[in-house]
Design a protein around this motif. Sequence first.
Motif, PDB file in Angstrom:
ATOM      1  N   VAL A   1      15.298 -13.785  12.781  1.00 27.27           N
ATOM      2  CA  VAL A   1      16.980 -13.395  12.875  1.00 27.27           C
ATOM      3  C   VAL A   1      16.584 -12.096  13.703  1.00 27.27           C
ATOM      4  CG1 VAL A   1      18.021 -11.761  11.294  1.00 27.27           C
ATOM      5  CG2 VAL A   1      17.030 -13.962  10.356  1.00 27.27           C
TER       6      VAL A   1
ATOM      7  N   ARG B   1      26.358 -12.058  16.586  1.00 29.17           N
ATOM      8  CA  ARG B   1      26.325 -13.204  16.792  1.00 29.17           C
ATOM      9  C   ARG B   1      25.508 -13.697  14.936  1.00 29.17           C
ATOM     10  NH1 ARG B   1      27.522 -17.930  15.188  1.00 29.17           N
ATOM     11  NH2 ARG B   1      27.002 -19.953  16.368  1.00 29.17           N
ATOM     12  N   THR B   2      25.062 -13.356  14.771  1.00 21.95           N
ATOM     13  CA  THR B   2      24.094 -12.875  13.806  1.00 21.95           C
ATOM     14  C   THR B   2      24.555 -12.525  12.999  1.00 21.95           C
ATOM     15  OG1 THR B   2      21.817 -12.679  15.843  1.00 21.95           O
ATOM     16  CG2 THR B   2      21.609 -12.523  12.789  1.00 21.95           C
ATOM     17  N   ARG B   3      25.080 -11.155  12.769  1.00 21.42           N
ATOM     18  CA  ARG B   3      25.936 -11.062  11.721  1.00 21.42           C
ATOM     19  C   ARG B   3      27.389 -11.759  11.556  1.00 21.42           C
ATOM     20  NH1 ARG B   3      27.671  -5.962  14.223  1.00 21.42           N
ATOM     21  NH2 ARG B   3      25.464  -4.702  13.146  1.00 21.42           N
ATOM     22  N   PHE B   4      28.107 -12.689  11.708  1.00 22.03           N
ATOM     23  CA  PHE B   4      28.698 -13.609  11.125  1.00 22.03           C
ATOM     24  C   PHE B   4      28.218 -14.947  10.603  1.00 22.03           C
ATOM     25  CE2 PHE B   4      32.159 -12.079  14.427  1.00 22.03           C
ATOM     26  CZ  PHE B   4      32.553 -11.529  13.754  1.00 22.03           C
ATOM     27  N   ILE B   5      26.656 -15.335  11.330  1.00 27.85           N
ATOM     28  CA  ILE B   5      26.203 -16.383  10.221  1.00 27.85           C
ATOM     29  C   ILE B   5      25.376 -15.599   9.383  1.00 27.85           C
ATOM     30  CG2 ILE B   5      25.740 -17.718  12.020  1.00 27.85           C
ATOM     31  CD1 ILE B   5      23.484 -17.194  12.548  1.00 27.85           C
ATOM     32  N   GLY B   6      25.835 -14.859   8.426  1.00 28.14           N
ATOM     33  CA  GLY B   6      26.018 -13.988   7.599  1.00 28.14           C
ATOM     34  C   GLY B   6      24.348 -12.712   7.142  1.00 28.14           C
ATOM     35  N   TYR B   7      24.076 -12.168   7.818  1.00 24.31           N
ATOM     36  CA  TYR B   7      22.637 -11.236   7.910  1.00 24.31           C
ATOM     37  C   TYR B   7      23.379 -10.175   8.129  1.00 24.31           C
ATOM     38  CZ  TYR B   7      20.121 -15.383   8.684  1.00 24.31           C
ATOM     39  OH  TYR B   7      18.954 -16.515   8.928  1.00 24.31           O
ATOM     40  N   ARG B   8      22.725  -8.917   7.172  1.00 26.37           N
ATOM     41  CA  ARG B   8      23.068  -8.202   7.119  1.00 26.37           C
ATOM     42  C   ARG B   8      22.424  -7.054   7.758  1.00 26.37           C
ATOM     43  NH1 ARG B   8      24.221 -10.157   2.160  1.00 26.37           N
ATOM     44  NH2 ARG B   8      26.093  -9.417   1.539  1.00 26.37           N
TER      45      ARG B   8
ATOM     46  N   THR C   1      20.738  -3.945   7.835  1.00 30.73           N
ATOM     47  CA  THR C   1      19.047  -4.197   7.211  1.00 30.73           C
ATOM     48  C   THR C   1      18.238  -3.905   7.425  1.00 30.73           C
ATOM     49  OG1 THR C   1      20.614  -4.227   5.469  1.00 30.73           O
ATOM     50  CG2 THR C   1      18.272  -4.549   5.104  1.00 30.73           C
ATOM     51  N   TYR C   2      18.179  -5.584   8.412  1.00 32.46           N
ATOM     52  CA  TYR C   2      17.119  -5.813   9.408  1.00 32.46           C
ATOM     53  C   TYR C   2      16.268  -4.956   9.887  1.00 32.46           C
ATOM     54  CZ  TYR C   2      17.186 -10.787   7.439  1.00 32.46           C
ATOM     55  OH  TYR C   2      17.307 -11.420   6.697  1.00 32.46           O
TER      56      TYR C   2
ATOM     57  N   VAL D   1      24.753  -0.949   2.949  1.00 34.19           N
ATOM     58  CA  VAL D   1      22.894  -1.017   3.962  1.00 34.19           C
ATOM     59  C   VAL D   1      22.350  -2.694   3.584  1.00 34.19           C
ATOM     60  CG1 VAL D   1      21.260  -0.160   4.952  1.00 34.19           C
ATOM     61  CG2 VAL D   1      23.607   1.385   5.288  1.00 34.19           C
TER      62      VAL D   1
ATOM     63  N   PRO E   1      28.930 -10.289   7.311  1.00 25.31           N
ATOM     64  CA  PRO E   1      28.439 -10.901   7.030  1.00 25.31           C
ATOM     65  C   PRO E   1      28.956 -11.618   5.358  1.00 25.31           C
ATOM     66  CG  PRO E   1      27.344  -8.688   7.194  1.00 25.31           C
ATOM     67  CD  PRO E   1      28.530  -8.615   7.722  1.00 25.31           C
TER      68      PRO E   1
ATOM     69  N   ALA F   1      31.559 -14.064   5.785  1.00 27.03           N
ATOM     70  CA  ALA F   1      31.003 -15.447   6.149  1.00 27.03           C
ATOM     71  C   ALA F   1      30.149 -15.770   5.306  1.00 27.03           C
ATOM     72  CB  ALA F   1      29.498 -15.318   7.577  1.00 27.03           C
TER      73      ALA F   1
ATOM     74  N   PHE G   1      21.508 -18.638  20.214  1.00 30.58           N
ATOM     75  CA  PHE G   1      20.991 -17.328  20.465  1.00 30.58           C
ATOM     76  C   PHE G   1      19.689 -18.860  21.744  1.00 30.58           C
ATOM     77  CE2 PHE G   1      21.839 -17.093  16.162  1.00 30.58           C
ATOM     78  CZ  PHE G   1      22.237 -15.847  15.917  1.00 30.58           C
TER      79      PHE G   1
ATOM     80  N   LEU H   1      18.466 -20.513  11.309  1.00 22.30           N
ATOM     81  CA  LEU H   1      19.152 -19.369  11.455  1.00 22.30           C
ATOM     82  C   LEU H   1      20.206 -19.243  10.730  1.00 22.30           C
ATOM     83  CD1 LEU H   1      18.669 -17.576  14.718  1.00 22.30           C
ATOM     84  CD2 LEU H   1      17.952 -16.630  12.145  1.00 22.30           C
TER      85      LEU H   1
ATOM     86  N   LYS I   1      19.879 -15.258   2.857  1.00 15.22           N
ATOM     87  CA  LYS I   1      19.516 -14.430   3.992  1.00 15.22           C
ATOM     88  C   LYS I   1      19.173 -12.255   3.666  1.00 15.22           C
ATOM     89  CE  LYS I   1      22.598 -17.967   6.560  1.00 15.22           C
ATOM     90  NZ  LYS I   1      23.408 -18.300   7.294  1.00 15.22           N
TER      91      LYS I   1
ATOM     92  N   ILE J   1      16.718  -9.402   3.770  1.00 13.27           N
ATOM     93  CA  ILE J   1      15.181  -9.698   5.122  1.00 13.27           C
ATOM     94  C   ILE J   1      13.936  -9.901   3.806  1.00 13.27           C
ATOM     95  CG2 ILE J   1      15.256  -6.836   4.122  1.00 13.27           C
ATOM     96  CD1 ILE J   1      13.770  -6.826   7.297  1.00 13.27           C
TER      97      ILE J   1
ATOM     98  N   GLN K   1      25.972 -23.665   7.968  1.00 11.69           N
ATOM     99  CA  GLN K   1      26.555 -22.968   6.908  1.00 11.69           C
ATOM    100  C   GLN K   1      26.854 -22.953   6.022  1.00 11.69           C
ATOM    101  OE1 GLN K   1      28.234 -18.791   8.643  1.00 11.69           O
ATOM    102  NE2 GLN K   1      27.553 -19.884  10.474  1.00 11.69           N
TER     103      GLN K   1
END
Lengths: 375, 275
Positions: free
Chosen positions: A240, A250-257, A260-261, B14, B105, B108, B122, B133, B139, B141, B193
């Motif tokens: 991620v 793109r990473t945000r759109f597939i659901g990752y915060r 935070t990462y 956050v 997010p 999504a 990617f 992914l 999802k 961390i 997804q």
Amino acid sequence: MRISQNPGTALIAGDRGTQLFLALLLTVGVAAPIMHLAFPEDSALHLSTYTMTLLGKYMTYALLAIAVDLVWGYCGILSLGHAAFFALGGYAMGMYLMRQIGTRGVYGDPVLPDFMVFLNWKALPWFWHGFDLFWFTAAMIILVPGLLALAFGWLAFRSRVTGVYLSIITQALTYALMLAFFRNDMGFGGNNGLTDFKEILGADINAPATRVALFVASAMALGLGYLCCRYLVLSRAGRVVQAIRDAESRTRFIGYRVETYKLWVFAFSAVLAGIAGALYVPQVGIINPSEFQPINSIEVVIWVAVGGRGTLYGAVAGALIVNYAKTYFTAAIPELWLYALGAMFVIVTLFLPGGVVGLADRFSLRRRDARTVTA
Amino acid sequence: MNASAVLRNGWQKVFGAGARSARPIPGDASHGTILYLEDISVSFDGFKALNALTLYIDAGELRCIIGPNGAGKTTLMDVITGKTRPDAGSAWFGQTTDLLTLTEPQIAEAGIGRKFQKPTVFEQHSVLENLALAVAGNKTIWTTLVSPLSRVQHERIEAALETIHLQDRRDMRAGMLSHGQKQWLEIGMLLAQQPQLLLVDEPVAGMTPQEVERTAELLLSLAGKHSVMVVEHDMDFVRSIARKVTVLHEGHVLAEGTIDEVQSDPRVVEVYLGE
């Protein structure tokens, strides 16, 4: 299937760079102390105290380089302020070492460090309390850089500050800290910083055995830090993080915060840098505000670029190559060092985008892709 | 809002804590409609990108959105996915999910997937890693750091891989794929997804005729199980897949109906097809 692997099994297996690095680290970590302690000074195999200390210093630099590689090479955050976290860890350790001096200082005050007596201070400032205890210091070495990184990162990443703007405010961070630590009123020894250390954990800090212990501790910290980072980058979280580097929205759109990462990777990296700084200070014997200089952080980025970013062992290689070159140049032809550093950076940027280790990787990657096409 | 509420909101943004438990089941399409957009207006420096736009998408429908450049197609997608906040109007996903209160997010996660105009896979990750992914699941961390993919997630990845016909490219770096294959991989990532609504932006731009044909088949096979909204310029392609077409013009809906109905509509001919 590659993605289902538990990173535990792949930490060392299947990566020649990692194997080579760990083998070398183990060899140096065992051989150097033996050569230093077991052989008499006139023996050809004897390692001088100077070389021992130099190697230990390189180890801490390598750990700092890994920390920067993690945020820059893997997460795409070009931090130009990581030396600040290194210096904060260093100051925490320095404060502990100052409190261990006791009555052996020039003024012989049992509690106050010399510079406070000199400034006519009557009592210890509140933030110096607890630093006579090693466990408290150890906690601070982790907490101070970590919490600063969390606070800074929370503000920066939440506001979606990225790219060159983020790099600039990290420079501002380290510059602001430098100015603050230069002030005598801050209570960290001002311009002179903290020095003249006597003992660490009850052992004479200049004794050969202590030197060896510090060297071994640095080597172990480097090895452990490396394995932690490697676990992180091999885990799903690591994928991620690399996805954030390559295509953040793109990473945000597939659901990752994404924030935070970035925040936790940044904070973890700051902690590693702080530990590196804490091991650096007892070996070089001094910490002063010049460690916060913006140029220091930039230099770390150059180490990583030269070695090859996005490969942890590349960062280690870069730190060793550039620092060895620095040690050599600044002794032999000091006026040429900055030119050499600049030239190294330009050459790597133009001709070796993957750094020194990128050369080897490029060939093996081409082979892998060729295999999958024909498969 | 008082200071502690500000802090709490920031904390949730956050760390994402707490936000999930308070949310009702997303995308509840029990009334047959999956997306409600009503009187949406967006302006950039006085330019009205969307002007009181009203649009409904039915559950399981395959809808094509067409319109000349600047008609507001991309802005429309941005509003639905939370990238752009409208100045006025309401956007509901099913009966219970107010899209205007959610972050990207969260949207999504609620079940809206978006495929961008430019293929954005990617490139450094393998085909399989790309799908991994994207695959639906926790999802945060901590989860991605300590736990491997579940069996269900593996099955979903394999199913998506099969749908997009890239089984023999699974370990290839996505950057090495052809343009068409990248587009399919991106659709596969959307499928992994498990979205209820797929937003697909110009899926066949730059594709060879064979690739276009296969993409049409792929999108048609998705309709029914998912609601699909396709923005496209290529009229032949639209004709080959669309049952219902919405024509956008200057930020609002100009006409809606079957492809034959809208193509014979004089207003549509004037602004778009007559060009």
